[in-house]
Design a protein around this motif. Structure first.
Motif, mmCIF file in Angstrom:
data_model
loop_
_atom_site.group_PDB
_atom_site.id
_atom_site.type_symbol
_atom_site.label_atom_id
_atom_site.label_comp_id
_atom_site.label_asym_id
_atom_site.label_seq_id
_atom_site.Cartn_x
_atom_site.Cartn_y
_atom_site.Cartn_z
ATOM 1 N N LEU A 310 0.813 -1.215 0.000
ATOM 2 C CA LEU A 310 0.000 0.000 0.000
ATOM 3 C C LEU A 310 0.841 1.258 0.000
ATOM 4 O O LEU A 310 0.303 2.373 0.060
ATOM 5 N N GLN A 311 2.162 1.088 -0.057
ATOM 6 C CA GLN A 311 3.113 2.209 -0.082
ATOM 7 C C GLN A 311 2.944 3.110 1.137
ATOM 8 O O GLN A 311 3.032 4.334 1.052
ATOM 9 N N ILE A 312 2.713 2.482 2.279
ATOM 10 C CA ILE A 312 2.578 3.201 3.537
ATOM 11 C C ILE A 312 3.939 3.345 4.211
ATOM 12 O O ILE A 312 4.320 4.422 4.663
ATOM 13 N N ARG A 313 4.680 2.249 4.272
ATOM 14 C CA ARG A 313 5.959 2.239 4.976
ATOM 15 C C ARG A 313 6.810 1.103 4.433
ATOM 16 O O ARG A 313 6.310 0.001 4.212
ATOM 17 N N LYS A 314 8.082 1.370 4.208
ATOM 18 C CA LYS A 314 9.006 0.315 3.812
ATOM 19 C C LYS A 314 9.404 -0.505 5.031
ATOM 20 O O LYS A 314 9.498 0.017 6.140
ATOM 21 N N ALA A 315 9.671 -1.782 4.802
ATOM 22 C CA ALA A 315 10.025 -2.658 5.913
ATOM 23 C C ALA A 315 11.276 -2.171 6.625
ATOM 24 O O ALA A 315 11.347 -2.162 7.862
#
Length: 433
Positions: A310-315
């Motif tokens: 969802l392009q919220i946060r990269k791991a």
């Protein structure tokens, strides 16, 4: 944090009126007004020569300033001092003047006669913009005065891993360190922050959802000032009201809190909602809490993969906290970091529920004994994540109670398998973005 405001007003009566209102704004530090454009530019030049940090966050320019016309003066200030937010104060606050002021570089327009709510909102917005510009110019948030506190979100990989308790202890640690701290319960349907701290309050974050412009006074009405020193913004008591807090409302609330507090700790629960996604996306620090068992680690992996889709946060931009850890746990933090591709914190939280049971059952986790190994670990983690006052650079980093070695055998092999899960409507929303 304090917002420094420099008024440029030639009329003494107007100057007194503006200073009176400015002095009522929370965390505001108005300077003595300068009477003309020459004095304003000279003052800003002198402050800039000392340091960027000496410049005020906000400059108010009255329409009758002289000898340089107000719009020309705003253009000059915006070009020469781009880290200062300029606001025009004028009696003719129509669309034409607004457009001309924006073209000149103003960050806002306030109509005369002055109204407290409008003044507070415009000053807060200009100050936040000023802080953002200075950060991009290389001034870190720890050394830059003015509003624009840090935001940390705490999310649980699944229910029952200790995310709410972790968020509460982070906030308590920051408050004990002298930071103005807000604790927000964004677990909108099942929030328990109030229960952990024995707080009942009629207002909640849902009361801010329908407000287009959250002024400091409106925000204060919804926040509960707890005896622990925390400012609490609770989840609604009626879970169905959680639907009122959408992405727009969450973004406005976080921006308002960021402008008023040094640190904003947000408990996002375990279910990804639009509001929670907005919080995680905008956070300076995103914490994911898990326990060292197969089900929880798979849930953590599923969560970070969903955030990435969802392009919220990269791991790799996610800080992983391992709760209920022991030396003999087969799934160690280093393995969880490898599986989830997150950044595991150096300090795992030990498994010692007996230390917590009495205060949790009483709903007074703020009374947890300082000798508690769980409390010591979580407060150490708060420092490790940069949530406390700036630590001594020479101080060595904290070390966990045991080695983070990978133990072979047991359930570890089960974690190598695939991980599938339905995303539901979030997949469509990501595609639309």
């Amino acid at each position: 944090m304090t917002t420094r405001i420099l008024p440029a007003v030639g009329d003494p009566e107007a100057a007194r009126s503006i200073i009176t209102l400015l002095s009522q704004l929370p965390e505001a530090e108005p300077a003595a007004p300068v009477p003309d454009s020459t004095s304003l530019l000279d003052t800003l030049a002198r402050l800039a020569a000392e340091s960027l940090d000496e410049l005020p966050e906000v400059v108010l320019v009255h329409e009758r300033i002289g000898p340089v016309p107000a719009l020309e003066l705003i253009r000059d200030v915006a070009l020469r001092f781009p880290a200062v937010g300029v606001i025009l104060v004028s009696s003719g606050a129509g669309p034409g003047l607004f457009s001309a002021a924006m073209d000149s570089g103003a960050r806002g327009l306030i109509g005369l006669p002055l109204a407290y709510e409008e003044l507070a909102a415009r000053v807060q917005a200009a100050a936040q913009w000023s802080v953002g510009v200075r950060r991009h110019l290389g001034r870190g948030p720890d050394v830059l005065p003015g509003p624009g506190g840090r935001v940390v979100t705490v999310t649980g990989a699944k229910g029952g891993v200790g995310a709410t308790f972790t968020a509460v202890q982070f906030a308590l640690a920051a408050a004990a360190a002298g930071r103005r701290t807000a604790l927000v319960d964004l677990d909108l349907q099942a929030g328990d922050v109030g229960s952990y701290l024995d707080v009942q309050f009629r207002r909640s974050i849902a009361d801010l959802a329908g407000i287009q412009d959250i002024s400091p006074r409106v925000l204060q009405d919804a926040v509960y000032d707890d005896r622990t020193g925390l400012a609490l913004l609770l989840a609604p008591g009626e879970g169905e009201r959680g639907e009122e807090v959408d992405e727009r409302a969450a973004r406005q609330v976080i921006a308002a809190l960021r402008g008023r507090y040094d640190l904003v700790v947000i408990d996002c629960g375990t279910q990804l909602t639009g509001a929670g996604a907005t919080a995680v996306e905008s956070a300076d620090v995103a914490v994911l809490v898990t326990t060292p068992d197969v089900v929880a680690v798979r849930a953590a992996k599923r969560m970070v993969r969903m955030w990435e889709r969802l392009q919220i946060r990269k791991a790799e931009e996610t800080s992983l906290v391992v709760n209920r850890w022991t030396k003999h746990t087969e799934i160690q933090p280093s393995l969880i970091q490898k599986i989830t591709k997150t950044r595991a914190t150096r300090t795992p939280v030990p498994a010692a529920f007996k230390e917590l049971q009495a205060v949790v059952d009483a709903g007074r986790v703020q009374d947890l004994d300082n000798r508690s190994t769980v409390k010591q670990a979580l407060w150490t983690l708060a420092g490790e994540l940069g949530l406390l006052a700036a630590p001594d650079a020479d101080e060595p980093p904290p070390t966990p109670g045991g080695a983070l070695a990978v133990r072979a055998g047991g359930p570890v092999a089960r974690l190598r398998g695939g991980d599938r899960g339905a995303v539901g409507p979030w997949r469509r929303r990501a595609g639309e973005g």
